[in-house]
Design a protein around this motif. Structure first.
Motif, PDB file in Angstrom:
ATOM      1  N   PHE A 108       1.241  -9.871   7.557  1.00 40.88           N
ATOM      2  CA  PHE A 108       1.424 -10.730   9.088  1.00 40.88           C
ATOM      3  C   PHE A 108       0.185 -11.106   9.595  1.00 40.88           C
ATOM      4  O   PHE A 108      -0.840 -10.155   9.432  1.00 40.88           O
ATOM      5  CB  PHE A 108       2.548 -10.286  10.150  1.00 40.88           C
ATOM      6  N   PRO A 109      -0.230 -12.149  10.208  1.00 40.85           N
ATOM      7  CA  PRO A 109      -1.502 -12.421  10.771  1.00 40.85           C
ATOM      8  C   PRO A 109      -2.134 -11.115  11.591  1.00 40.85           C
ATOM      9  O   PRO A 109      -0.996 -10.713  12.820  1.00 40.85           O
ATOM     10  CB  PRO A 109      -1.213 -13.525  11.700  1.00 40.85           C
ATOM     11  N   GLY A 110      -3.295 -10.855  11.637  1.00 39.16           N
ATOM     12  CA  GLY A 110      -3.748  -9.641  12.374  1.00 39.16           C
ATOM     13  C   GLY A 110      -3.171  -8.105  11.938  1.00 39.16           C
ATOM     14  O   GLY A 110      -3.688  -7.120  12.607  1.00 39.16           O
ATOM     15  N   GLY A 111      -2.508  -7.922  10.933  1.00 36.73           N
ATOM     16  CA  GLY A 111      -2.223  -6.762  10.600  1.00 36.73           C
ATOM     17  C   GLY A 111      -1.353  -6.805   9.262  1.00 36.73           C
ATOM     18  O   GLY A 111      -0.709  -7.467   8.626  1.00 36.73           O
ATOM     19  N   LYS A 112      -0.905  -5.421   8.733  1.00 34.76           N
ATOM     20  CA  LYS A 112       0.285  -5.282   7.740  1.00 34.76           C
ATOM     21  C   LYS A 112       0.694  -4.050   7.842  1.00 34.76           C
ATOM     22  O   LYS A 112       0.106  -2.947   8.553  1.00 34.76           O
ATOM     23  CB  LYS A 112      -0.635  -5.656   6.167  1.00 34.76           C
ATOM     24  N   ILE A 113       1.603  -3.717   7.258  1.00 35.43           N
ATOM     25  CA  ILE A 113       2.430  -2.367   7.165  1.00 35.43           C
ATOM     26  C   ILE A 113       2.403  -2.168   5.542  1.00 35.43           C
ATOM     27  O   ILE A 113       3.229  -2.780   4.849  1.00 35.43           O
ATOM     28  CB  ILE A 113       3.896  -2.197   7.715  1.00 35.43           C
ATOM     29  N   THR A 114       1.604  -0.978   5.198  1.00 34.83           N
ATOM     30  CA  THR A 114       1.747  -0.716   3.678  1.00 34.83           C
ATOM     31  C   THR A 114       2.649  -0.117   3.224  1.00 34.83           C
ATOM     32  O   THR A 114       3.381   0.682   3.904  1.00 34.83           O
ATOM     33  CB  THR A 114       0.198  -0.136   3.408  1.00 34.83           C
ATOM     34  N   MET A 115       3.086  -0.322   1.886  1.00 34.39           N
ATOM     35  CA  MET A 115       4.019   0.256   1.413  1.00 34.39           C
ATOM     36  C   MET A 115       3.821   1.700   0.905  1.00 34.39           C
ATOM     37  O   MET A 115       4.693   2.530   1.093  1.00 34.39           O
ATOM     38  CB  MET A 115       4.349  -0.324  -0.258  1.00 34.39           C
ATOM     39  N   LEU A 116       2.452   2.153   0.426  1.00 34.91           N
ATOM     40  CA  LEU A 116       2.207   3.386   0.430  1.00 34.91           C
ATOM     41  C   LEU A 116       1.398   3.826   1.601  1.00 34.91           C
ATOM     42  O   LEU A 116       0.568   2.997   2.213  1.00 34.91           O
ATOM     43  CB  LEU A 116       1.296   3.311  -0.814  1.00 34.91           C
ATOM     44  N   PRO A 117       1.099   5.181   1.841  1.00 36.49           N
ATOM     45  CA  PRO A 117       0.545   5.905   3.005  1.00 36.49           C
ATOM     46  C   PRO A 117      -0.946   5.547   2.559  1.00 36.49           C
ATOM     47  O   PRO A 117      -1.460   5.451   1.297  1.00 36.49           O
ATOM     48  CB  PRO A 117       0.817   7.296   2.929  1.00 36.49           C
ATOM     49  N   ASP A 118      -1.898   5.450   3.511  1.00 36.83           N
ATOM     50  CA  ASP A 118      -3.181   5.408   3.366  1.00 36.83           C
ATOM     51  C   ASP A 118      -3.953   6.056   2.221  1.00 36.83           C
ATOM     52  O   ASP A 118      -4.645   5.794   1.443  1.00 36.83           O
ATOM     53  CB  ASP A 118      -4.126   5.333   4.582  1.00 36.83           C
ATOM     54  N   ASP A 119      -3.494   7.519   2.298  1.00 37.45           N
ATOM     55  CA  ASP A 119      -4.457   8.325   1.337  1.00 37.45           C
ATOM     56  C   ASP A 119      -4.016   8.320   0.131  1.00 37.45           C
ATOM     57  O   ASP A 119      -4.635   8.308  -0.826  1.00 37.45           O
ATOM     58  CB  ASP A 119      -3.980   9.914   2.047  1.00 37.45           C
ATOM     59  N   VAL A 120      -2.724   7.601  -0.129  1.00 36.39           N
ATOM     60  CA  VAL A 120      -2.238   7.477  -1.378  1.00 36.39           C
ATOM     61  C   VAL A 120      -2.927   6.155  -2.069  1.00 36.39           C
ATOM     62  O   VAL A 120      -3.500   5.997  -3.021  1.00 36.39           O
ATOM     63  CB  VAL A 120      -0.650   7.230  -1.535  1.00 36.39           C
ATOM     64  N   VAL A 121      -3.162   5.176  -1.084  1.00 33.41           N
ATOM     65  CA  VAL A 121      -3.651   3.712  -1.403  1.00 33.41           C
ATOM     66  C   VAL A 121      -5.370   4.200  -2.012  1.00 33.41           C
ATOM     67  O   VAL A 121      -5.792   3.897  -2.809  1.00 33.41           O
ATOM     68  CB  VAL A 121      -3.697   2.762  -0.286  1.00 33.41           C
ATOM     69  N   GLN A 122      -5.936   5.055  -1.139  1.00 33.86           N
ATOM     70  CA  GLN A 122      -7.505   5.458  -1.378  1.00 33.86           C
ATOM     71  C   GLN A 122      -7.457   6.132  -2.666  1.00 33.86           C
ATOM     72  O   GLN A 122      -8.324   6.076  -3.192  1.00 33.86           O
ATOM     73  CB  GLN A 122      -7.929   6.153  -0.005  1.00 33.86           C
ATOM     74  N   ALA A 123      -6.472   6.882  -2.805  1.00 33.47           N
ATOM     75  CA  ALA A 123      -6.654   7.555  -4.232  1.00 33.47           C
ATOM     76  C   ALA A 123      -6.560   6.903  -5.331  1.00 33.47           C
ATOM     77  O   ALA A 123      -7.073   7.258  -6.421  1.00 33.47           O
ATOM     78  CB  ALA A 123      -5.414   8.552  -4.211  1.00 33.47           C
TER      79      ALA A 123
END
Length: 624
Positions: A299-314
């Protein structure tokens, strides 16, 4: 002679005109002639007709109910027995009528057993009923107090804490709802307008977000506790140097590309997809998060990711890292003809994360047609891939250089200010990425089908796009099958398909076999949820379009006529209906003036000014 009688649950008096066996003709106190049943008559009296009922009601009001209940016998009784006990003598007609009125009007104290017959309520039942009455009285006093505050422009704290629930998912039995609803009705305002007028809505995006979270993230948008992912070990390292192309805000980098020259003169194109499934075990906490969320919400200005940040970063394809990937290698002839495909599970060195804003300045239609001789990273690969993308588009039967240009829109929101930018659909870097993703999705879909492994496909026929677990043509894209598999960090469909592809490549039993009930359930849930997420994105984009008019001080715009009363505002991803338009042709450009904007109610009103030109209307494609 006069009679005191009951009719339809109320007591009346009348003067007897005539008698029959089972009925009477009476003149009521209002001068009307009526026929009543003899069985409905309680008593006869000779006193003045007009004075009797008011006097009986006054006398009944003076009778102490608690004392009357104590005087009544334990067994069933007739009203005249109770009247004699209460008054201590043979009662007059007026006294009898007063007892009848008082007993009849106190159903908590006396249970009706027949005409003129009652039984006193048990003591415990009476206490409970009286306590209920007292509670309702206190509750109504509380409601009245809150209503008074709301009407005075103050938001009671108790209602403030429940306000979003009251607006989005109200429980109509709560005191807070009753007060808020009553105040809105008395003020003749929609509840949403009342909430705004008393300062309960800090911003429209916050209000929309609250409703969305309440519906789809009732426990909040956080992830809670989960076991961390298990990074895969001993994956072979590819020899290619891959690069991704994304906008500056992208953190979930799903795909990257590579190009290498082969000895036979062909080129090998690598399409490398992030591989979170390699580190997320079946039935693990993280997999359950994927099945629960199903997609990243944008959505404009942000998002709610499907996966946690540490999983995304991995697992994101981060520049400078050797990242786990599912790769599709395509051998391509000098004539841009794909001649061989190979899928691998490996680690891929990500040499660069190219970003749209910087890349487009050097890699665009103008520089491709008239090369200024300026070098930039991966220039040779990008230029060749663009030609390959055009060839792929032609193979799909979708290449049409005369087709009117369509626009994509980007929203950036900073400190409450919106910036809406346009980018031509089909710009070189967009076409390059989209064509190669279509190639990967269609080819992987074909491979899964040939291996008899079910997957999640997108199909289109008769103008409708739908999800299916079996390969079917996607007419809009011009491919025989289309399995979403290139965004596993962002969509559950792609995550599922990557699991299936991994099993296929390794020759293992897939997680989901033909006819698997859970696969169908995931497909159904994804389809519904993904549509809802897109709907939420559309709502917020519509709001920011409305805000843009005010922010930029725009009072006049042009629009393109689509059909009937529907137009598309030029320069914005916004369609509106304008009643009363004159007869127009599709593609006519018209001028409009802004009459009214209501951001909270998501409304904008225009007035037609005139026709200013005509453009060839672009076709509306379902997917691309």
């Amino acid at each position: 002679m006069n009679v005191f009688y009951e009719e339809s649950g109320s007591f009346k008096v009348g003067t007897i005109v005539s008698r029959a066996d089972a009925s009477l003709q009476v003149d009521t106190q209002h001068g009307k002639r009526a026929k009543i049943k003899s069985s409905n008559v309680f008593l006869e009296f000779s006193s003045t007709l007009a004075d009797f009922l008011p006097a009986a009601e006054k006398m009944a009001d003076e009778i102490d109910l608690d004392f009357l209940w104590e005087c009544s016998p334990e067994e069933e009784f007739d009203h005249d027995v109770l009247a004699a006990d209460y008054w201590g003598h043979v009662p007059s007609a007026l006294e009898s009528a007063a007892i009848i009125l008082r007993v009849f009007g106190a159903p908590m104290y006396f249970y009706k057993k027949g005409k003129g017959r009652y039984k006193k309520a048990p003591e415990e039942a009476l206490k409970a009923a009286l306590a209920g009455i007292e509670r309702k009285k206190r509750e109504q006093e509380q409601i009245d107090g809150w209503v008074a505050e709301l009407k005075a422009g103050t938001l009671p704290e108790a209602i403030r804490s429940q306000l979003m629930t009251l607006l989005w998912k109200p429980d109509k039995n709560t005191l807070e709802f009753k007060a808020f609803d009553q105040a809105a009705r008395e003020l003749n305002q929609p509840p949403l307008k009342l909430a705004q007028s008393v300062g309960g809505i800090s911003s429209v995006p916050d209000y929309l977000m609250a409703g969305f979270l309440m519906e789809y993230f009732p426990k909040g948008s956080g992830f809670g506790k989960y076991a961390p992912p298990q990074l895969p070990e001993e994956l072979p390292l590819s020899e290619v140097a891959a690069f991704s192309i994304d906008d500056a805000n992208t953190t979930e980098i799903d795909d990257a590309l590579s190009v290498v020259d082969l000895p036979d003169g062909n080129k090998r194109v690598g399409i490398h997809i992030a591989a979170p499934t390699l580190g997320v075990p079946v039935d693990s906490d993280i997999e359950k998060l994927v099945w629960g969320r199903l997609s990243t919400v944008y959505f404009p200005g942000g998002k709610i990711t499907m996966l946690p940040d540490d999983v995304v970063q991995a697992f994101t394809l981060q520049e400078g890292q050797d990242c786990p990937a599912l790769s599709l290698y395509v051998d391509v002839t000098p004539d841009f003809e794909p001649v061989a495909y190979e899928s691998r599970i490996e680690r891929v060195r990500i040499a660069a994360n190219l970003r749209h804003a910087e890349l487009e300045q050097q890699f665009n239609e103008d520089t491709l047609l008239n090369d200024p001789g300026v070098d930039y990273p991966f220039k040779r690969e990008l230029t060749w891939l663009w030609h390959f993308a055009n060839a792929l588009e032609k193979r799909r039967g979708k290449y049409d250089p005369t087709r009117p240009v369509q626009m994509d829109y980007n929203f950036d929101v900073v400190d409450g200010k919106v910036l809406i930018t346009l980018r031509k659909r089909g710009a070189p870097m967009d076409k390059l990425v989209s064509e190669l993703m279509i190639l990967a999705n269609s080819e992987w879909g074909r491979m899964l089908a040939e291996a008899d492994i079910p997957a999640m496909y997108r199909a289109q026929s008769m103008g409708k796009v739908r999800m299916t677990t079996r390969p079917e043509p996607h007419i809009g894209l011009g491919v025989a099958q289309y399995a979403w598999a290139t965004s596993p960090l962002r969509r559950a469909t792609d995550f599922v398909n990557q699991r299936q592809l991994t099993a296929m490549i390794r020759g293992e039993k897939p997680q989901f076999e033909q006819g698997n009930a859970m696969l169908f359930a995931l497909l159904r849930d994804f389809d519904t949820t993904y549509s809802a997420y897109l709907g939420f994105q559309d709502k917020l984009e519509h709001f920011w379009c409305l805000r843009w008019f005010t922010q930029e001080g725009v009072s006049n715009v042009t629009a393109t006529f689509i059909k009937e009363d529907l137009v598309r505002i030029d320069g914005l991803p916004m369609r509106v209906r304008i009643p009363g338009l004159p007869e127009l042709a599709r593609g006519d450009r018209i001028q409009l003036s802004v009459i009214r904007i209501d951001e909270l109610m998501a409304e904008i009103e225009f007035r037609f000014v005139g026709v200013v030109g005509h453009v060839e209307a672009a076709s509306e494609e379902e997917e691309g």
